[in-house]
Enzyme design. Structure first.
Site, PDB file in Angstrom:
ATOM      1  N   CYS A  39       0.726  -1.328   0.035  1.00 52.14           N
ATOM      2  CA  CYS A  39      -0.159   0.081   0.104  1.00 52.14           C
ATOM      3  C   CYS A  39       1.118   1.210   0.145  1.00 52.14           C
ATOM      4  O   CYS A  39       0.184   2.438  -0.188  1.00 52.14           O
ATOM      5  CB  CYS A  39      -0.800   0.033   1.097  1.00 52.14           C
ATOM      6  SG  CYS A  39      -2.167  -1.521   1.213  1.00 52.14           S
ATOM      7  N   HIS A  69      -8.723   3.669  -2.216  1.00 50.59           N
ATOM      8  CA  HIS A  69      -7.250   3.184  -1.979  1.00 50.59           C
ATOM      9  C   HIS A  69      -6.968   2.395  -3.124  1.00 50.59           C
ATOM     10  O   HIS A  69      -6.993   0.967  -2.955  1.00 50.59           O
ATOM     11  CB  HIS A  69      -7.434   2.518  -0.742  1.00 50.59           C
ATOM     12  CG  HIS A  69      -6.011   1.873  -0.286  1.00 50.59           C
ATOM     13  ND1 HIS A  69      -4.681   2.395  -0.468  1.00 50.59           N
ATOM     14  CD2 HIS A  69      -5.417   0.736   0.249  1.00 50.59           C
ATOM     15  CE1 HIS A  69      -3.707   1.939  -0.336  1.00 50.59           C
ATOM     16  NE2 HIS A  69      -4.227   0.685   0.128  1.00 50.59           N
ATOM     17  N   CYS A  97       0.421   2.324   6.656  1.00 49.28           N
ATOM     18  CA  CYS A  97       0.891   0.960   6.936  1.00 49.28           C
ATOM     19  C   CYS A  97       0.846   0.158   5.494  1.00 49.28           C
ATOM     20  O   CYS A  97       0.333   0.517   4.705  1.00 49.28           O
ATOM     21  CB  CYS A  97      -0.280   0.350   8.054  1.00 49.28           C
ATOM     22  SG  CYS A  97      -1.816   0.198   7.290  1.00 49.28           S
TER      23      CYS A  97
END
Length: 457
Positions: free
Chosen positions: A110, A411, A441
């Site tokens: 991510c 996202h 994270c």
């Protein structure tokens, strides 16, 4: 890579460190992104390379960047299409970038586009480039689905079969396994656990209730909706879709303001029946791309560019810390990296919580964000796990994700980092702040922190 310059004691110390290293100031000139859309909707017939091409092309047009002023392109992505494994290069060529400008692709879950930015910062700081496009993309509407290993092994062995009997035997093995494909797993290879399970356990460990998570999700969607209506999302560029019914996509389509009553009716998505993470308080699968132009300040000003912010510093963390002797377990603390990286980053820069005006923390799950806030405000956690003298403090909600976040905006794994940087820079200008902190994270217990400073402060 510390480049902070300020009159405050902490940042004066940071400036002294930068001077000793003789590092240039690095600036964010501008950044763009396609609309972030729910996977399986308007971008479902595209390839990821199409979206990354649109972002790169729009950035070049928006900044009026001459090709002879561009040195390198770096893009992040997570779930790769094998036809475009170096998606940075393929997207650059489709966008019309000359083929003598190198491009490479990076991946770190991510935070992949954060890696693109920070690799670019490294090249700029060491004099290996003056101007870099850093971006990222994810298209989860279409992901690689493989035949299982037995079928693949049989298919590869077919060319070596010399007689009809051998070919029939291999063909039978293929036929037996055709209906058992390998689907991509959103799970940790090392633990076999999904992030949703980790998020649920993390929320429980830090006493984050289901209602708190739902309220935070509503906050995210409400703030994103208000920001969109008030024209804050100037980083969005339109994407034209041709076909039988041509249309132009101009906005994110996953922002949905709801009520606590509606959200409370949803069932747990991962830990059943008593979990607290639901479809509404978790980020959703998203298609989108982003791109940012970063330069040395000297080069930007010499060539007529107006920077939006300084990229002052960054820090990565994983399951074992460095001189701080902290330990971040890759299973139980998979999503706790913001709590580890924010204090370390600010310590490194000589800053405290009160010095930061803007926080942009990636919202994988509402419970994950709230658990990280609780962790930094916990004497026990900070003393026992981070070996600090006491709790670090609590990030003020009136400085956190005021334009919404990944829960609402979306996202796309490989693209979010640039979005965080763009919103940080824009918020600093609008809110007349000086420093912004980005934290996110990522799979494997990884995390990133980045420090930005408003340009002209």
């Amino acid at each position: 890579m510390l480049r902070a310059v300020s009159t405050s004691f902490g940042t004066a110390r940071a400036a002294s460190t930068a001077a000793k290293r003789n590092l240039p100031n690095i600036v964010l000139v501008d950044a763009v992104r396609t609309p972030f859309v729910v996977s399986g909707t308007v971008f479902k017939d595209l390839m990821a390379v199409d979206l990354q091409k649109e972002a790169i092309k729009a950035l070049v047009e928006k900044t009026n960047l001459p090709y002879d002023k561009l040195d390198h392109i770096i893009c992040g992505t997570v779930i790769q299409e094998c036809k475009t494994s170096n998606i940075a290069r393929e997207a650059a060529l489709l966008a019309g970038i000359p083929d003598n400008i190198p491009a490479h692709t990076v991946t770190l879950a991510c935070i992949s586009s954060n890696v693109a930015i920070t690799q670019g910062m490294g090249m700029l700081a060491t004099g290996n480039a003056n101007a870099i496009i850093a971006g990222g993309v994810e298209l989860l509407s279409d992901v690689p689905i493989r035949y299982n290993r037995k079928a693949r092994k049989a298919m590869l062995g077919m060319n070596k079969a010399k007689d009809v009997g051998s070919k029939l035997k291999i063909g039978g093995e293929i036929a037996k396994n055709l209906l058992s494909p390998e689907l991509p797993a959103v799970a940790e290879f090392s633990t076999g656990e999904t992030m949703g399970h980790s998020g649920d356990r993390l929320a429980a460990a830090f006493n984050v209730s289901r209602r708190e998570q739902d309220e935070f999700a509503i906050r995210s969607h409400t703030l994103a909706s208000e920001a969109a209506k008030n024209g804050k999302f100037t980083d969005i560029i339109p994407v034209f879709l041709d076909g039988k019914k041509p249309k132009t996509i101009k906005e994110d389509n996953g922002i949905r303001v709801s009520t606590i009553e509606k959200l409370s009716t949803l069932k747990p998505a991962f830990v059943k029946p008593h979990g607290t993470v639901t479809a509404a308080n978790a980020s959703y699968l998203t298609d989108g791309a982003s791109a940012a132009l970063i330069m040395t300040e000297e080069y930007a000003l010499a060539n007529g560019f107006k920077p939006k912010a300084y990229l002052r510093d960054y820090l990565y963390v994983a399951q074992v810390g460095s001189i701080y002797f902290d330990f971040q377990d890759p299973k139980d603390q998979l999503l706790l990296s913001p709590a580890y990286v924010i204090p370390k980053l600010l310590d490194k820069a000589g800053l405290g919580l009160k010095d930061v005006d803007v926080f942009e923390i990636h919202e994988a799950f509402a419970g994950q964000v709230l658990a990280n806030l609780n962790a930094m405000d916990s004497d026990y956690f900070c003393k026992d796990h981070m070996k600090r003298a006491g709790k670090f403090g609590r990030v003020p909600m009136d400085k956190l994700n005021l334009w919404g976040g990944s829960l609402s905006i979306g996202h796309p794994f490989g693209a979010t980092g640039v979005r965080l940087a763009a919103h940080s820079a824009h918020r600093l200008k609008e809110e007349k702040g000086q420093y912004a902190v980005i934290a996110a994270c990522a799979a494997g217990g990884h995390g990133v922190g980045m420090l930005l400073e408003a340009y002209g402060k």
